[in-house]
Design a protein around this motif. Structure first.
Motif, PDB file in Angstrom:
ATOM      1  N   LYS A  52      -8.759   4.600  -2.474  1.00 34.09           N
ATOM      2  CA  LYS A  52      -7.765   4.650  -3.533  1.00 34.09           C
ATOM      3  C   LYS A  52      -8.166   3.879  -4.787  1.00 34.09           C
ATOM      4  O   LYS A  52      -7.648   4.118  -5.885  1.00 34.09           O
ATOM      5  N   TYR A  78       0.831  -1.208   0.000  1.00 30.44           N
ATOM      6  CA  TYR A  78       0.000   0.000   0.000  1.00 30.44           C
ATOM      7  C   TYR A  78       0.865   1.257   0.000  1.00 30.44           C
ATOM      8  O   TYR A  78       0.571   2.224  -0.723  1.00 30.44           O
ATOM      9  N   ASN A  79       1.913   1.276   0.793  1.00 29.82           N
ATOM     10  CA  ASN A  79       2.766   2.454   0.883  1.00 29.82           C
ATOM     11  C   ASN A  79       3.648   2.661  -0.336  1.00 29.82           C
ATOM     12  O   ASN A  79       4.324   3.690  -0.445  1.00 29.82           O
ATOM     13  N   GLN A  80       3.630   1.696  -1.259  1.00 21.91           N
ATOM     14  CA  GLN A  80       4.278   1.890  -2.558  1.00 21.91           C
ATOM     15  C   GLN A  80       3.256   2.307  -3.612  1.00 21.91           C
ATOM     16  O   GLN A  80       3.577   2.385  -4.797  1.00 21.91           O
ATOM     17  N   LYS A  81       2.019   2.549  -3.156  1.00 23.82           N
ATOM     18  CA  LYS A  81       0.920   3.002  -4.007  1.00 23.82           C
ATOM     19  C   LYS A  81       0.483   1.970  -5.039  1.00 23.82           C
ATOM     20  O   LYS A  81      -0.077   2.305  -6.088  1.00 23.82           O
ATOM     21  N   GLU A  82       0.764   0.695  -4.728  1.00 25.24           N
ATOM     22  CA  GLU A  82       0.290  -0.407  -5.568  1.00 25.24           C
ATOM     23  C   GLU A  82      -1.001  -0.930  -4.936  1.00 25.24           C
ATOM     24  O   GLU A  82      -1.046  -1.980  -4.307  1.00 25.24           O
ATOM     25  N   TYR A  83      -2.067  -0.160  -5.112  1.00 25.31           N
ATOM     26  CA  TYR A  83      -3.280  -0.394  -4.338  1.00 25.31           C
ATOM     27  C   TYR A  83      -3.999  -1.700  -4.679  1.00 25.31           C
ATOM     28  O   TYR A  83      -4.513  -2.383  -3.783  1.00 25.31           O
TER      29      TYR A  83
END
Length: 285
Positions: free
Chosen positions: A284, A249-254
């Motif tokens: 997101k 999630y914190n790599q924006k790979e939702y």
């Protein structure tokens, strides 16, 4: 969480009282006085603190200045949650022997349990090097950190690290926070990597390591890699899947984070951590 774990360790330490052999070594104890003390010790060992206290009080009535009796009364009061009385009797013991290591250590613990960190530190700081065991050293380091005395906390933590025989995750978490607060990023990195070398096969450490490299260095991809490595080598569980989802999630790979979250078992889908991440993903995707 950290403080609760520390309190548990302290209570275990306080439960270790004088042995009957210590009582027998006291030349000041008369026969009946010794009988009451030994009877009290037996009651306490059985978990009957109230009866044990009554026996100690009989010994106290015969001799108010027997340091063994005073310490046993103090310890028993603390077990009963009466910290004030415990502190009073330990103070009495210290008037007889101001350097008594057990009294200094346990009165420090009692003040910590009572919520008085400054008083706890003042007594723990009077301990000799021989009287400062590993658990006491860690508590002292924690108290120094809580009091924002980072320099002394750092010194104590560093020394405690040399005494380490097995992983103490509470210690690792607090020391990592301290290094981060002090801006010692390079030392923090070395500390984490050395820990991984020693404890890379332990699930709780790898979860801690993954959060640490993510939160302190922004390297959530490294955290993801370590969690996946552990799962492949040793198998997964809910806490590992939750950590994995958080790293992704914190790599924006939702979408991938949502897939990882689906691995969490149904019985864990109502805990706070899961529900918060689930809500954040809804916003997101």
């Amino acid at each position: 969480m950290k403080k609760n774990s520390i309190i548990f360790l302290i209570i275990i330490l306080i439960l270790a009282g004088c042995s009957s052999s210590q009582v027998k070594k006291s030349e000041e104890v008369e026969t009946k006085e010794e009988y009451y003390i030994l009877k009290g010790i037996n009651y306490v060992r059985e978990g009957n603190y109230t009866k044990g206290l009554k026996e100690y009080e009989k010994a106290y009535q015969k001799n108010e200045n027997n340091i063994i009796t005073l310490k046993e009364i103090a310890r028993t009061y603390i077990k009963l949650g009466d910290y004030e009385s415990g502190i009073y009797y330990y103070s009495r013991a210290l008037k007889i022997d101001e350097k008594d290591q057990e009294s200094l250590r346990n009165i420090g613990y009692a003040y910590f349990l009572k919520g008085d960190n400054k008083k706890a530190l003042s007594y723990l700081s009077r301990l000799s090097l021989d009287g400062t065991n590993f658990e006491t050293l860690k508590l002292k380091s924690y108290l120094l950190y809580e009091e924002k005395n980072f320099k002394m906390a750092y010194k104590n933590f560093k020394y405690a690290l040399t005494q380490e025989k097995e992983m103490d995750l509470i210690y690792y978490k607090i020391f990592a926070e301290l290094l981060n607060d002090m801006g010692k990023k390079e030392e923090l990195r070395i500390f984490l990597e050395k820990g991984k070398e020693k404890y890379g096969s332990q699930r709780d450490f790898i979860i801690f390591y993954s959060y640490a490299v993510g939160e302190y260095f922004g390297e959530y991809d490294l955290g993801e890699k370590e969690i996946k490595r552990y799962i492949v080598a040793y198998g997964g569980n809910d806490s590992l899947y939750m950590t994995l989802a958080y790293m992704i999630y914190n790599q924006k790979e939702y979408a991938q984070a949502e897939s990882a979250l689906k691995l969490v078992s149904y019985r864990e889908r109502y805990n706070k951590e899961y529900m918060e991440l689930k809500e954040r993903l809804k916003e997101k995707i």
